[in-house]
Design an enzyme around this catalytic site. Structure first.
Site, mmCIF file in Angstrom:
data_model
loop_
_atom_site.group_PDB
_atom_site.id
_atom_site.type_symbol
_atom_site.label_atom_id
_atom_site.label_comp_id
_atom_site.label_asym_id
_atom_site.label_seq_id
_atom_site.Cartn_x
_atom_site.Cartn_y
_atom_site.Cartn_z
ATOM 1 N N ALA A 166 44.522 45.139 -49.605
ATOM 2 C CA ALA A 166 43.815 45.426 -50.865
ATOM 3 C C ALA A 166 42.501 46.136 -50.524
ATOM 4 O O ALA A 166 41.410 45.700 -50.891
ATOM 5 C CB ALA A 166 43.579 44.155 -51.678
ATOM 6 N N HIS A 220 35.960 48.162 -46.864
ATOM 7 C CA HIS A 220 36.810 48.266 -45.672
ATOM 8 C C HIS A 220 36.711 49.675 -45.078
ATOM 9 O O HIS A 220 36.655 49.847 -43.855
ATOM 10 C CB HIS A 220 38.286 48.026 -46.013
ATOM 11 C CG HIS A 220 38.602 46.650 -46.507
ATOM 12 N ND1 HIS A 220 38.979 46.397 -47.799
ATOM 13 C CD2 HIS A 220 38.608 45.458 -45.860
ATOM 14 C CE1 HIS A 220 39.217 45.104 -47.937
ATOM 15 N NE2 HIS A 220 38.995 44.507 -46.784
ATOM 16 N N ASP A 226 31.012 38.500 -45.772
ATOM 17 C CA ASP A 226 31.421 37.167 -45.311
ATOM 18 C C ASP A 226 30.471 36.773 -44.188
ATOM 19 O O ASP A 226 30.853 36.757 -43.006
ATOM 20 C CB ASP A 226 32.877 37.218 -44.833
ATOM 21 C CG ASP A 226 33.810 37.573 -45.961
ATOM 22 O OD1 ASP A 226 34.061 36.717 -46.810
ATOM 23 O OD2 ASP A 226 34.268 38.734 -46.024
HETATM 24 O O1 PAF Z 1 37.694 38.903 -43.834
HETATM 25 C C1 PAF Z 1 38.939 38.952 -43.892
HETATM 26 O O2 PAF Z 1 39.528 39.816 -44.538
HETATM 27 C C2 PAF Z 1 39.754 37.903 -43.142
HETATM 28 O O3 PAF Z 1 39.110 36.675 -43.144
HETATM 29 C C3 PAF Z 1 40.125 38.336 -41.717
HETATM 30 C C4 PAF Z 1 38.890 38.497 -40.850
HETATM 31 C C5 PAF Z 1 40.903 39.627 -41.750
HETATM 32 C C6 PAF Z 1 41.001 37.273 -41.056
HETATM 33 O O4 PAF Z 1 42.180 37.058 -41.769
#
Ligand code: PAF
Length: 282
Positions: free
Chosen positions: A32, A37, A150
């Site tokens: 997604a 990203h 995060d």
């Molecule tokens: O941040 C995320 O998208 C997830 O926690 C990760 C680091 C890909 C691990 O599944």
């Protein structure tokens, strides 16, 4: 762009890069994909000779089954975005490929998982550390990229890689939060917000930003200001708001002049759980 579904396919793809000492960059994701990203991928492309993105929705890190079931799945659109943005390979493993058997490892995260997300999502960080370590062992990247949205995850991964997997020798690079024009932190979960919730979501950053500069506030006043401001919205409900030491992640008990802190928040917009954080200072 090469699509790899198995470790062997990825291993074959990376062989020539590894054998000629080229730099491999890695961006682990759960798909997604959004501009946040893409910014990690751009950084990786800039720093390395080859960039691998993984897409794997890791059941081990979801303490809530319905959150896992509802996690957006948009593989085709993701692949198009990766191609368009110059990613070299995408690794899209099956559950069996990542966890050929039950992963019973237990990690002591030295209290970094005892606060905030750790309180409300028990087992979440153990699941993150498991999957990240498995993916890193498969990709063996020189550089790995995570977003600061995060914040607690980033601190825990940095700690766990250093403490438990020093042989992996990957540099962990933190990338800044990307925001929508109204301030809402970009997140795959934003796709699940309805129109009213999406509009209200902007209040989270507005409230946090208003206390960015502490200016003589007491911790109590600062916390009640942010919580009340967000909860004023009919569509938002604060789960926690904490001001923490950015190294230990421990909630502080008073604000001290000259110190920098991280203010971190989790908010429910209906069933959708949003998190955000900001550096605050006096
Ligand atoms: O941040 C995320 O998208 C997830 O926690 C990760 C680091 C890909 C691990 O599944």
């Amino acid at each position: 762009m090469t699509i790899c579904k198995t470790k062997n396919e990825l291993f074959d793809f990376l062989k020539t890069y590894r054998n000629s000492g080229k730099l491999i960059g890695f961006v682990p994701t759960m798909g997604a994909l959004h501009q946040g990203h893409i910014s990690l991928i751009e950084k990786s492309i800039n720093d390395n000779d080859c960039t691998v993105v993984s897409i794997f929705v890791n059941p081990e890190q979801f303490n809530n089954k319905s959150d896992f079931d509802k996690y957006p799945n948009m593989l085709e659109a993701d692949i198009e975005k990766l191609k368009k943005n110059g990613c070299d390979a995408v690794f899209m493993p099956s559950m069996k490929e990542v966890y050929p058997e039950k992963d019973n490892r237990v990690f002591d995260l030295y209290n970094l998982d005892k606060y905030m997300e750790g309180v409300f999502r028990p087992g979440h960080f153990e699941g993150v550390v498991k999957v990240v370590s498995i993916l890193l062992e498969i990709v063996l990247p020189n550089n790995t990229y995570f977003g600061e949205k995060d914040f607690q995850q980033l601190s825990i991964i940095k700690f766990a890689v250093k403490k438990y997997f020093p042989n992996l020798k990957t540099n962990i690079t933190a990338c800044p939060i990307l925001r929508e024009p109204d301030g809402l932190a970009m997140s795959s979960r934003n796709l699940r917000l309805n129109t009213e919730q999406r509009k209200a979501g902007a209040e989270i950053y507005k409230a946090m930003n208003a206390v960015k500069k502490i200016e003589c506030k007491t911790l109590k006043r600062l916390k009640s200001f942010v919580i009340n401001k967000i909860n004023e919205s009919d569509y938002l409900n604060v789960e926690y708001f904490e001001v923490v030491n950015p190294e230990t992640l421990q909630p502080i008990s008073e604000l001290k002049k000259g110190e920098k802190y991280r203010a971190c928040v989790a908010v429910f917009a209906g069933e959708v759980r949003l998190i955000d954080n900001i550096e605050i200072y006096d």
